[in-house]
Scaffold this motif. Structure first.
Motif, PDB file in Angstrom:
ATOM      1  N   GLY A   1      37.296  -3.810 -38.288  1.00  0.00           N
ATOM      2  CA  GLY A   1      35.955  -4.206 -38.179  1.00  0.00           C
ATOM      3  C   GLY A   1      35.623  -3.744 -36.747  1.00  0.00           C
ATOM      4  N   LEU A   2      36.112  -2.754 -35.814  1.00  0.00           N
ATOM      5  CA  LEU A   2      35.652  -2.533 -34.737  1.00  0.00           C
ATOM      6  C   LEU A   2      34.637  -1.186 -34.762  1.00  0.00           C
ATOM      7  CD1 LEU A   2      39.066  -2.366 -32.943  1.00  0.00           C
ATOM      8  CD2 LEU A   2      37.241  -4.123 -32.806  1.00  0.00           C
ATOM      9  N   ASP A   3      33.594  -1.444 -34.029  1.00  0.00           N
ATOM     10  CA  ASP A   3      32.609  -0.265 -33.948  1.00  0.00           C
ATOM     11  C   ASP A   3      33.068   0.595 -32.876  1.00  0.00           C
ATOM     12  OD1 ASP A   3      30.683   1.454 -33.972  1.00  0.00           O
ATOM     13  OD2 ASP A   3      29.165  -0.199 -33.472  1.00  0.00           O
ATOM     14  N   VAL A   4      33.382   1.938 -33.194  1.00  0.00           N
ATOM     15  CA  VAL A   4      34.141   2.642 -32.229  1.00  0.00           C
ATOM     16  C   VAL A   4      32.757   3.567 -31.535  1.00  0.00           C
ATOM     17  CG1 VAL A   4      36.211   3.266 -33.466  1.00  0.00           C
ATOM     18  CG2 VAL A   4      34.168   4.697 -33.876  1.00  0.00           C
ATOM     19  N   GLU A   5      31.503   3.215 -31.981  1.00  0.00           N
ATOM     20  CA  GLU A   5      30.546   3.991 -31.336  1.00  0.00           C
ATOM     21  C   GLU A   5      29.988   3.019 -29.960  1.00  0.00           C
ATOM     22  OE1 GLU A   5      29.848   6.932 -32.101  1.00  0.00           O
ATOM     23  OE2 GLU A   5      31.177   7.006 -33.979  1.00  0.00           O
ATOM     24  N   ARG A   6      30.311   1.893 -29.964  1.00  0.00           N
ATOM     25  CA  ARG A   6      29.588   0.949 -28.958  1.00  0.00           C
ATOM     26  C   ARG A   6      30.429   0.983 -27.825  1.00  0.00           C
ATOM     27  NH1 ARG A   6      29.478  -5.016 -31.293  1.00  0.00           N
ATOM     28  NH2 ARG A   6      28.367  -5.245 -29.284  1.00  0.00           N
ATOM     29  N   PRO A   7      30.260   0.691 -26.477  1.00  0.00           N
ATOM     30  CA  PRO A   7      30.926   0.666 -25.333  1.00  0.00           C
ATOM     31  C   PRO A   7      31.664  -0.603 -25.433  1.00  0.00           C
ATOM     32  CG  PRO A   7      28.619  -0.039 -25.033  1.00  0.00           C
ATOM     33  CD  PRO A   7      28.630   0.461 -26.301  1.00  0.00           C
ATOM     34  N   TYR A   8      32.955  -0.644 -24.650  1.00  0.00           N
ATOM     35  CA  TYR A   8      33.871  -1.650 -24.579  1.00  0.00           C
ATOM     36  C   TYR A   8      34.074  -1.693 -23.151  1.00  0.00           C
ATOM     37  CZ  TYR A   8      34.496  -2.076 -29.816  1.00  0.00           C
ATOM     38  OH  TYR A   8      34.036  -2.240 -30.906  1.00  0.00           O
ATOM     39  N   ALA A   9      34.699  -3.187 -22.964  1.00  0.00           N
ATOM     40  CA  ALA A   9      35.222  -3.381 -21.466  1.00  0.00           C
ATOM     41  C   ALA A   9      36.419  -3.843 -21.579  1.00  0.00           C
ATOM     42  CB  ALA A   9      34.156  -4.364 -20.729  1.00  0.00           C
ATOM     43  N   VAL A  10      37.427  -3.674 -20.679  1.00  0.00           N
ATOM     44  CA  VAL A  10      38.689  -3.997 -20.548  1.00  0.00           C
ATOM     45  C   VAL A  10      38.800  -4.944 -19.657  1.00  0.00           C
ATOM     46  CG1 VAL A  10      41.259  -3.673 -20.266  1.00  0.00           C
ATOM     47  CG2 VAL A  10      39.800  -1.982 -21.636  1.00  0.00           C
ATOM     48  N   ALA A  11      39.369  -6.324 -19.930  1.00  0.00           N
ATOM     49  CA  ALA A  11      39.414  -7.406 -18.929  1.00  0.00           C
ATOM     50  C   ALA A  11      40.954  -7.800 -19.046  1.00  0.00           C
ATOM     51  CB  ALA A  11      38.618  -8.624 -19.216  1.00  0.00           C
ATOM     52  N   VAL A  12      41.525  -8.016 -17.648  1.00  0.00           N
ATOM     53  CA  VAL A  12      42.829  -8.311 -17.585  1.00  0.00           C
ATOM     54  C   VAL A  12      42.749  -9.816 -16.875  1.00  0.00           C
ATOM     55  CG1 VAL A  12      45.302  -7.704 -16.572  1.00  0.00           C
ATOM     56  CG2 VAL A  12      43.905  -5.941 -17.351  1.00  0.00           C
ATOM     57  N   ILE A  13      43.424 -10.700 -17.628  1.00  0.00           N
ATOM     58  CA  ILE A  13      43.319 -12.172 -17.024  1.00  0.00           C
ATOM     59  C   ILE A  13      44.784 -12.935 -16.646  1.00  0.00           C
ATOM     60  CG2 ILE A  13      42.351 -14.511 -17.708  1.00  0.00           C
ATOM     61  CD1 ILE A  13      40.982 -12.799 -20.038  1.00  0.00           C
ATOM     62  N   ARG A  14      44.705 -13.267 -15.532  1.00  0.00           N
ATOM     63  CA  ARG A  14      46.074 -14.035 -15.087  1.00  0.00           C
ATOM     64  C   ARG A  14      45.738 -15.381 -14.758  1.00  0.00           C
ATOM     65  NH1 ARG A  14      47.642 -11.140 -10.392  1.00  0.00           N
ATOM     66  NH2 ARG A  14      46.354 -12.710  -9.128  1.00  0.00           N
ATOM     67  N   PRO A  15      46.264 -16.481 -15.734  1.00  0.00           N
ATOM     68  CA  PRO A  15      46.050 -17.676 -15.549  1.00  0.00           C
ATOM     69  C   PRO A  15      46.753 -18.103 -13.960  1.00  0.00           C
ATOM     70  CG  PRO A  15      46.578 -17.310 -17.654  1.00  0.00           C
ATOM     71  CD  PRO A  15      46.832 -16.186 -16.853  1.00  0.00           C
ATOM     72  N   GLU A  16      46.148 -18.745 -13.131  1.00  0.00           N
ATOM     73  CA  GLU A  16      46.722 -19.168 -11.970  1.00  0.00           C
ATOM     74  C   GLU A  16      47.527 -20.624 -12.147  1.00  0.00           C
ATOM     75  OE1 GLU A  16      47.115 -17.171  -9.818  1.00  0.00           O
ATOM     76  OE2 GLU A  16      45.649 -15.524 -10.394  1.00  0.00           O
ATOM     77  N   GLY A  17      48.670 -20.785 -12.898  1.00  0.00           N
ATOM     78  CA  GLY A  17      49.328 -21.887 -12.983  1.00  0.00           C
ATOM     79  C   GLY A  17      49.215 -22.505 -14.469  1.00  0.00           C
ATOM     80  N   GLY A  18      50.024 -23.586 -14.712  1.00  0.00           N
ATOM     81  CA  GLY A  18      50.045 -24.098 -16.068  1.00  0.00           C
ATOM     82  C   GLY A  18      50.787 -23.195 -17.011  1.00  0.00           C
ATOM     83  N   SER A  19      50.833 -23.629 -18.353  1.00  0.00           N
ATOM     84  CA  SER A  19      51.494 -23.067 -19.427  1.00  0.00           C
ATOM     85  C   SER A  19      50.445 -21.913 -20.034  1.00  0.00           C
ATOM     86  CB  SER A  19      51.717 -23.928 -20.598  1.00  0.00           C
ATOM     87  OG  SER A  19      52.262 -23.199 -21.602  1.00  0.00           O
ATOM     88  N   GLN A  20      50.952 -20.840 -20.639  1.00  0.00           N
ATOM     89  CA  GLN A  20      50.264 -19.712 -20.974  1.00  0.00           C
ATOM     90  C   GLN A  20      49.860 -19.913 -22.550  1.00  0.00           C
ATOM     91  OE1 GLN A  20      51.921 -15.708 -21.068  1.00  0.00           O
ATOM     92  NE2 GLN A  20      50.546 -15.266 -19.274  1.00  0.00           N
ATOM     93  N   GLY A  21      50.675 -20.820 -23.182  1.00  0.00           N
ATOM     94  CA  GLY A  21      50.707 -21.008 -24.452  1.00  0.00           C
ATOM     95  C   GLY A  21      48.684 -21.231 -25.025  1.00  0.00           C
ATOM     96  N   ARG A  22      48.144 -22.046 -24.257  1.00  0.00           N
ATOM     97  CA  ARG A  22      46.876 -22.580 -24.668  1.00  0.00           C
ATOM     98  C   ARG A  22      45.899 -21.251 -24.388  1.00  0.00           C
ATOM     99  NH1 ARG A  22      44.002 -28.036 -23.544  1.00  0.00           N
ATOM    100  NH2 ARG A  22      42.455 -28.037 -25.002  1.00  0.00           N
ATOM    101  N   ALA A  23      46.181 -20.540 -23.279  1.00  0.00           N
ATOM    102  CA  ALA A  23      45.463 -19.539 -23.030  1.00  0.00           C
ATOM    103  C   ALA A  23      45.694 -18.236 -23.974  1.00  0.00           C
ATOM    104  CB  ALA A  23      45.770 -18.811 -21.830  1.00  0.00           C
ATOM    105  N   VAL A  24      46.917 -17.851 -24.560  1.00  0.00           N
ATOM    106  CA  VAL A  24      47.136 -17.267 -25.428  1.00  0.00           C
ATOM    107  C   VAL A  24      46.136 -17.196 -26.915  1.00  0.00           C
ATOM    108  CG1 VAL A  24      48.886 -16.059 -27.326  1.00  0.00           C
ATOM    109  CG2 VAL A  24      49.339 -16.327 -24.402  1.00  0.00           C
ATOM    110  N   VAL A  25      46.183 -18.464 -27.149  1.00  0.00           N
ATOM    111  CA  VAL A  25      45.641 -18.979 -28.405  1.00  0.00           C
ATOM    112  C   VAL A  25      44.170 -18.669 -28.356  1.00  0.00           C
ATOM    113  CG1 VAL A  25      44.905 -20.801 -30.015  1.00  0.00           C
ATOM    114  CG2 VAL A  25      47.208 -20.483 -29.379  1.00  0.00           C
ATOM    115  N   TRP A  26      43.540 -19.012 -27.010  1.00  0.00           N
ATOM    116  CA  TRP A  26      42.186 -18.965 -26.762  1.00  0.00           C
ATOM    117  C   TRP A  26      42.089 -17.338 -26.610  1.00  0.00           C
ATOM    118  CZ3 TRP A  26      39.891 -16.129 -22.992  1.00  0.00           C
ATOM    119  CH2 TRP A  26      38.576 -16.157 -22.715  1.00  0.00           C
TER     120      TRP A  26
END
Length: 657
Positions: A421-446
């Motif tokens: 379901g990805l539209d290859v014709e539209r522009p995309y942005a890449v975001a790299v996110i680093r949580p600063e503390g806490g468990s990563q599990g909830r962030a992965v689900v989100w």
């Protein structure tokens, strides 16, 4: 003697004839004068006198009989009146009026006994009452009413205030005195041993009541008691019938509501089996319950709604607390006068809630349908989550291939993207996110849920979340991601972004650039903030962990280098001369040994390639740094200078020498 008998018989016959004609009393008075003064006459006189006395007795008996017949007739008429349908107050007025008219008295009234206080109170009155009005409280244990209640028999007094047999009370005496009452008779109103009240009749003159009058009042009291009890029974029956009609109407209404609820639930089940979405389920509930329905996630965010949400809905934090309270209650909760929340749960797990906005109160069937809607919504959420888990694995594998396996055939990549379901014709942005503390599990689900909602991809690399999201503004995307994820985790996140990409082949270079941006934010001590690579400029190149000079040159002046490479022009050389001459086209023309107009045309071409703002101070600094790096790198190449085109820049990002 035989001769004297004839006149005597004639006188007696005359008396009988007068009786037969119902002649008045004066017609009998002249008969005695016809008798003579002899002994025989005296005998006839005595016989005639006796006949006249007997005639008087007969007339008196006939009068009493007629009076009794009149009284009985009036009593029958009263009984007939009492059989007519009245409400209780109207019936009591009829009884009081009949009592007053039967005995030709000035006033009549009825009192009922108050079991709680022991007093009596006047329920109705007939006559010229001024002080003895409806609602007047008669103290218990005094007056004629007390004697009647204790003896259950009539009680009367020819002159109430002077009667020492009566237990007087100042309140009663004052009212009797104010009304000017003298003679009073009271009879009980009883039915099958239960005391209903007392019927009073009073006159404003001294009057000695006859036994017939007392008997008449007692009979009227008995008839009135039956009529009162009948009216009470009928009133209760009417009330019961009204209640039954109300209950029947309510039962019919509830049955209709239950049928509507069952039909709505059946439609929801059919939609669920047919693959319907959350919006369709909510639309069925909103249509049936009459309002606006919405599904909220555990954090109070709206997943789907059938219309605009009410302005009374509080902010996300308060809504999230309400969702939790609803989940604890395990039943629909009225959140506001026009808002209802029903928990959506899978066992002990809170999946969110269904919100209903309606101005109408919810019936039991409405609450039941709201619970059924929440249950159906929970099933649909679980189905979507299970599907999303399976799909997210496929999507994550595809994203990993884009980042780690370059050189895949473009046709194959496009085919896989379309299946996801990805539209290859539209522009995309890449975001790299680093949580600063806490468990990563909830962030992965989100991250997985957010990417799916946004129509992008997600994965986890090196302890950081990586998202590929549809966007032509990577800086805005980074800020949006931080604004949503930080409150969820309860601590800040650092986000580096890059892009926009122009195809799937550019995803890996954009990811590398986003990583450099994240490294630059860390080196600057700006953890917990966001930035895009194009917002950092050369700082990202200097402070990042991976120094891609070629990528920086390509991002800054790549279009100019590519133009020279394909058109064999000297735009790069013109840029260098322009900046070295202090941004003077005339001096640059002298350095290049060309006409100033030529320099002006070249600068116009450069503006078309780099944009209108390339001569702004910040952008001009970036361009000069890129020119210097480009010149220095070409000088240091062992095989001599080589133009750095866009293709070379991409190769440099991938680690080419």
């Amino acid at each position: 003697m035989a001769l004297d008998a004839q006149p005597t018989q004639t006188g007696i016959l005359t008396v009988l004839e007068l009786l037969a004609r119902e002649a008045p009393a004066r017609a009998f008075e002249g008969l005695l004068g016809t008798a003579g003064h002899s002994d025989a006459s005296r005998a006839r006189h005595e016989e005639l006198d006796r006949a006249l006395r007997l005639a008087a007795d007969v007339r008196e008996q006939l009068g009493r009989r007629q009076q009794r017949e009149a009284v009985l007739s009036a009593l029958v008429d009263t009984a007939h009146d009492l059989t007519l349908p009245y409400d209780l107050d109207a019936l009591l007025r009829v009884i009081a009026r009949r009592a007053r008219l039967l005995l030709n008295l000035d006033m009549a009234y009825i009192s009922f006994h108050d079991e709680e206080t022991g007093d009596s109170y006047v329920r109705t009155a007939d006559g010229h009452a001024t002080a003895l009005t409806v609602g007047f409280r008669v103290p218990g244990g005094s007056g004629l009413g007390s004697a009647v209640r204790h003896s259950s028999a009539p009680f009367w007094s020819p002159d109430y205030l002077a009667d020492e047999r009566v237990s007087h009370h100042s309140v009663i005496d004052d009212v009797v005195r104010a009304e000017g009452l003298r003679a009073i008779v009271a009879v009980p109103l009883r039915h099958r041993g239960s005391a209903l009240g007392v019927l009073y009749a009073a006159d404003r003159t001294i009057r000695h009541f006859t036994p017939d009058e007392i008997a008449l009042m007692a009979s009227l009291g008995d008839l009135a008691s039956v009529a009162i009890e009948k009216t009470r029974v009928l009133s209760r029956a009417r009330a019961d019938i009204a209640d039954l009609e109300r209950y029947t109407s309510q039962a019919k209404s509830d049955l209709v509501s239950e049928r509507r609820a069952n039909d709505a639930h059946t439609r929801m089940t059919d939609l669920l089996l047919a693959g319907g979405d959350l919006g369709q389920l909510l639309a069925v509930a909103a249509e049936t319950l009459g309002g606006t329905a919405a599904a909220l996630d555990p954090d109070g965010r709206v997943l789907s709604a059938t219309g605009p949400l009410p302005p009374t809905l509080p902010g996300p934090e308060e809504t999230a607390k309400a969702v939790l309270e609803t989940h604890v209650a395990c039943r629909p909760v009225q959140f506001a006068p026009d808002l209802w929340l029903a928990p959506v749960a899978a066992g002990t797990e809170c999946l969110g809630c269904v919100l209903l906005h309606t101005a109408d109160p919810l019936s039991d069937s409405g609450l039941r349908l709201l619970r059924l809607t929440a249950g159906t919504t929970g099933v649909l959420m679980l189905m979507h989550r299970n599907t999303a888990v399976a799909e997210s694995q496929v999507r994550e594998e595809f994203f990993e291939d884009l980042l780690t396996v370059p050189g895949r055939p473009p046709a194959q990549l496009r085919d896989r993207a379309r299946r996801l379901g990805l539209d290859v014709e539209r522009p995309y942005a890449v975001a790299v996110i680093r949580p600063e503390g806490g468990s990563q599990g909830r962030a992965v689900v989100w991250a997985s849920s957010y990417a799916l909602r946004a129509g992008g991809l997600s994965t986890v690399r090196g302890g950081c979340l990586t998202l590929l999201l549809p966007s032509d503004n990577p800086g805005a995307t980074a800020r949006q991601v931080s604004d949503e994820l930080s409150p969820l985790l309860g601590h800040p996140v650092t986000v580096g972004a890059a892009g926009p990409t122009t195809g799937l082949a550019d995803v890996e270079p954009a990811h590398a650039e986003a990583l450099r941006c994240l490294g630059a934010l860390t080196a600057l001590g700006s953890t917990g903030t966001t930035a895009a690579a194009n917002e950092l400029g050369f700082l990202g190149l200097l402070l990042g962990d991976n120094h891609s000079v070629g990528g920086y040159i390509a991002d800054t002046i790549g279009p100019v280098i590519d133009y020279d490479s394909h058109r064999f022009t000297n735009l790069v050389q013109t840029l260098e001369a322009y900046f070295e001459s202090g941004s003077s086209p005339t001096h640059a023309a002298e350095t290049l040994h060309v006409h100033p107009n030529t320099v002006s045309r070249r600068l116009e071409r450069i503006t078309a390639l780099l944009g209108e703002d390339w001569q702004e101070p910040a952008r001009a600094l970036e361009v000069q740094l890129a020119l210097r790096l480009h010149r220095t790198r070409d000088t240091l190449r062992p095989d001599g200078p080589a133009p750095v085109t866009g293709e070379n820049a991409h190769a440099d990002r991938l680690g080419a020498p």
